[in-house]
Design a protein around this motif. Structure first.
Motif, PDB file in Angstrom:
ATOM      1  N   MET A   1       0.819  -1.243   0.035  1.00  0.00           N
ATOM      2  CA  MET A   1       0.019   0.039   0.024  1.00  0.00           C
ATOM      3  C   MET A   1       0.990   1.070  -0.040  1.00  0.00           C
ATOM      4  N   SER A   2       2.107   1.285   0.512  1.00  0.00           N
ATOM      5  CA  SER A   2       2.834   2.387   0.637  1.00  0.00           C
ATOM      6  C   SER A   2       3.561   2.862  -0.520  1.00  0.00           C
ATOM      7  N   GLU A   3       3.409   2.058  -1.561  1.00  0.00           N
ATOM      8  CA  GLU A   3       4.072   2.387  -2.799  1.00  0.00           C
ATOM      9  C   GLU A   3       3.250   3.454  -3.524  1.00  0.00           C
ATOM     10  N   ARG A   4       1.997   3.601  -3.185  1.00  0.00           N
ATOM     11  CA  ARG A   4       1.226   4.756  -3.900  1.00  0.00           C
ATOM     12  C   ARG A   4       1.094   6.175  -3.224  1.00  0.00           C
ATOM     13  N   ASP A   5       1.143   7.078  -3.531  1.00  0.00           N
ATOM     14  CA  ASP A   5       1.311   8.500  -2.975  1.00  0.00           C
ATOM     15  C   ASP A   5      -0.024   9.158  -3.471  1.00  0.00           C
ATOM     16  N   PHE A   6      -0.890   9.322  -2.318  1.00  0.00           N
ATOM     17  CA  PHE A   6      -2.184   9.830  -2.381  1.00  0.00           C
ATOM     18  C   PHE A   6      -2.142  11.275  -1.933  1.00  0.00           C
ATOM     19  N   SER A   7      -0.828  11.686  -1.486  1.00  0.00           N
ATOM     20  CA  SER A   7      -0.693  13.195  -0.997  1.00  0.00           C
ATOM     21  C   SER A   7      -1.438  14.378  -1.967  1.00  0.00           C
ATOM     22  N   GLY A   8      -1.430  14.226  -3.374  1.00  0.00           N
ATOM     23  CA  GLY A   8      -2.140  15.349  -3.910  1.00  0.00           C
ATOM     24  C   GLY A   8      -3.495  15.329  -4.119  1.00  0.00           C
ATOM     25  N   GLU A   9      -4.251  14.118  -3.564  1.00  0.00           N
ATOM     26  CA  GLU A   9      -5.658  13.958  -3.228  1.00  0.00           C
ATOM     27  C   GLU A   9      -6.344  14.329  -1.821  1.00  0.00           C
ATOM     28  N   PHE A  10      -5.390  14.756  -0.852  1.00  0.00           N
ATOM     29  CA  PHE A  10      -5.840  15.147   0.273  1.00  0.00           C
ATOM     30  C   PHE A  10      -6.281  16.370   0.335  1.00  0.00           C
ATOM     31  N   LEU A  11      -7.345  16.974   1.197  1.00  0.00           N
ATOM     32  CA  LEU A  11      -7.818  17.896   1.346  1.00  0.00           C
ATOM     33  C   LEU A  11      -7.726  18.315   3.018  1.00  0.00           C
ATOM     34  N   PHE A  12      -6.549  19.205   3.445  1.00  0.00           N
ATOM     35  CA  PHE A  12      -6.546  19.494   4.832  1.00  0.00           C
ATOM     36  C   PHE A  12      -7.419  20.835   5.284  1.00  0.00           C
ATOM     37  N   SER A  13      -7.855  20.647   6.514  1.00  0.00           N
ATOM     38  CA  SER A  13      -8.405  21.967   7.231  1.00  0.00           C
ATOM     39  C   SER A  13      -8.129  21.948   8.658  1.00  0.00           C
ATOM     40  N   ALA A  14      -7.739  23.181   8.936  1.00  0.00           N
ATOM     41  CA  ALA A  14      -7.301  23.239  10.502  1.00  0.00           C
ATOM     42  C   ALA A  14      -8.009  23.954  11.403  1.00  0.00           C
ATOM     43  N   LEU A  44      -7.111   4.583  -7.033  1.00  0.00           N
ATOM     44  CA  LEU A  44      -7.703   3.438  -6.509  1.00  0.00           C
ATOM     45  C   LEU A  44      -8.716   2.712  -7.584  1.00  0.00           C
ATOM     46  N   SER A  45      -8.450   1.350  -7.904  1.00  0.00           N
ATOM     47  CA  SER A  45      -9.561   0.737  -8.708  1.00  0.00           C
ATOM     48  C   SER A  45     -10.934   0.730  -8.181  1.00  0.00           C
ATOM     49  N   ASP A  46     -11.792   0.330  -9.262  1.00  0.00           N
ATOM     50  CA  ASP A  46     -13.323   0.501  -8.772  1.00  0.00           C
ATOM     51  C   ASP A  46     -13.460  -0.759  -7.782  1.00  0.00           C
ATOM     52  N   THR A  47     -12.754  -1.753  -7.693  1.00  0.00           N
ATOM     53  CA  THR A  47     -12.850  -2.688  -6.627  1.00  0.00           C
ATOM     54  C   THR A  47     -12.371  -2.222  -5.308  1.00  0.00           C
ATOM     55  N   GLU A  48     -11.437  -1.574  -5.234  1.00  0.00           N
ATOM     56  CA  GLU A  48     -10.838  -1.099  -3.988  1.00  0.00           C
ATOM     57  C   GLU A  48     -11.661   0.025  -3.519  1.00  0.00           C
ATOM     58  N   LYS A  49     -12.275   0.769  -4.255  1.00  0.00           N
ATOM     59  CA  LYS A  49     -13.383   1.985  -4.078  1.00  0.00           C
ATOM     60  C   LYS A  49     -14.398   1.092  -3.355  1.00  0.00           C
ATOM     61  N   GLN A  50     -14.926   0.203  -3.914  1.00  0.00           N
ATOM     62  CA  GLN A  50     -16.179  -0.573  -3.393  1.00  0.00           C
ATOM     63  C   GLN A  50     -15.881  -1.093  -2.036  1.00  0.00           C
ATOM     64  N   ILE A  51     -14.431  -1.984  -1.780  1.00  0.00           N
ATOM     65  CA  ILE A  51     -14.241  -2.407  -0.713  1.00  0.00           C
ATOM     66  C   ILE A  51     -14.229  -1.307   0.632  1.00  0.00           C
ATOM     67  N   GLN A  89      -2.751   3.605   7.346  1.00  0.00           N
ATOM     68  CA  GLN A  89      -2.883   2.386   8.412  1.00  0.00           C
ATOM     69  C   GLN A  89      -4.184   1.905   8.069  1.00  0.00           C
ATOM     70  N   LEU A  90      -5.320   2.881   8.003  1.00  0.00           N
ATOM     71  CA  LEU A  90      -6.627   2.663   7.533  1.00  0.00           C
ATOM     72  C   LEU A  90      -7.029   1.747   6.595  1.00  0.00           C
ATOM     73  N   LEU A  91      -6.105   2.428   5.206  1.00  0.00           N
ATOM     74  CA  LEU A  91      -6.359   2.040   3.922  1.00  0.00           C
ATOM     75  C   LEU A  91      -5.583   0.746   4.035  1.00  0.00           C
ATOM     76  N   ASP A  92      -4.696   0.447   4.473  1.00  0.00           N
ATOM     77  CA  ASP A  92      -3.842  -0.947   4.442  1.00  0.00           C
ATOM     78  C   ASP A  92      -4.757  -1.853   5.004  1.00  0.00           C
ATOM     79  N   LYS A  93      -5.418  -1.628   6.257  1.00  0.00           N
ATOM     80  CA  LYS A  93      -6.070  -2.425   7.081  1.00  0.00           C
ATOM     81  C   LYS A  93      -7.325  -2.750   6.188  1.00  0.00           C
ATOM     82  N   ALA A  94      -7.998  -1.820   5.460  1.00  0.00           N
ATOM     83  CA  ALA A  94      -8.953  -2.120   4.838  1.00  0.00           C
ATOM     84  C   ALA A  94      -9.034  -2.951   3.535  1.00  0.00           C
ATOM     85  N   LEU A  95      -7.834  -2.540   2.841  1.00  0.00           N
ATOM     86  CA  LEU A  95      -7.691  -3.241   1.405  1.00  0.00           C
ATOM     87  C   LEU A  95      -6.787  -4.737   1.612  1.00  0.00           C
TER      88      LEU A  95
END
Length: 131
Positions: A1-14, A44-51, A89-95
């Motif tokens: 799971m760690s080989e994928r970089d999701f950082s461009g898809e995050f939206l942060f608010s403080a 994410l693939s369609d199956t991963e999204k559904q999971i 961690q959450l994505l890794d555990k879920a997938l």
């Protein structure tokens, strides 16, 4: 799971955090909220999204956003790092697929132990009858 970089898809608010911390709580926005839109993610693939929709439904809002919050640290940067770590961690555990249980037969020792227990119980009951 760690080989994928999701950082461009995050939206942060403080926002300002609750709880102890003295004047720091009233002045500094240290609570960090991460929003990740699952349905529009290209990584994410369609199956991963559904999971993810199935397993993390309580953390997903009506706009298909996965929402995670961190406010345990006094620094916004540390909370941001913590919420990103929590996300991975959450994505890794879920997938990660569950291991299928392999059926095994009982061992000879366990069978004998069970039968010995039955014999003892039978003798106890038998001894009650003839008094």
């Amino acid at each position: 799971m760690s080989e994928r970089d999701f950082s461009g898809e995050f939206l942060f608010s403080a926002t300002r955090s609750s709880g102890p911390g003295g004047q720091n709580v009233n002045k500094v926005s240290t609570k960090v909220e991460l929003r990740f839109n699952i349905s529009t993610s290209a990584l994410l693939s369609d199956t991963e999204k559904q999971i993810l929709f199935d397993k993390l439904s309580n953390k997903i809002n009506s706009d298909d956003e996965l929402i995670l919050v961190s406010q345990s640290e006094r620094s916004q940067l540390k909370n941001k790092e913590k919420v990103i770590e929590k996300f991975y961690q959450l994505l890794d555990k879920a997938l990660t697929p569950k291991k299928k249980r392999l059926r095994t037969s009982p061992t000879r020792a366990s069978k004998e132990k069970r039968l010995e227990g039955k014999r003892i119980q039978s003798m106890i009951k038998e001894s009650r009858k003839r008094l």
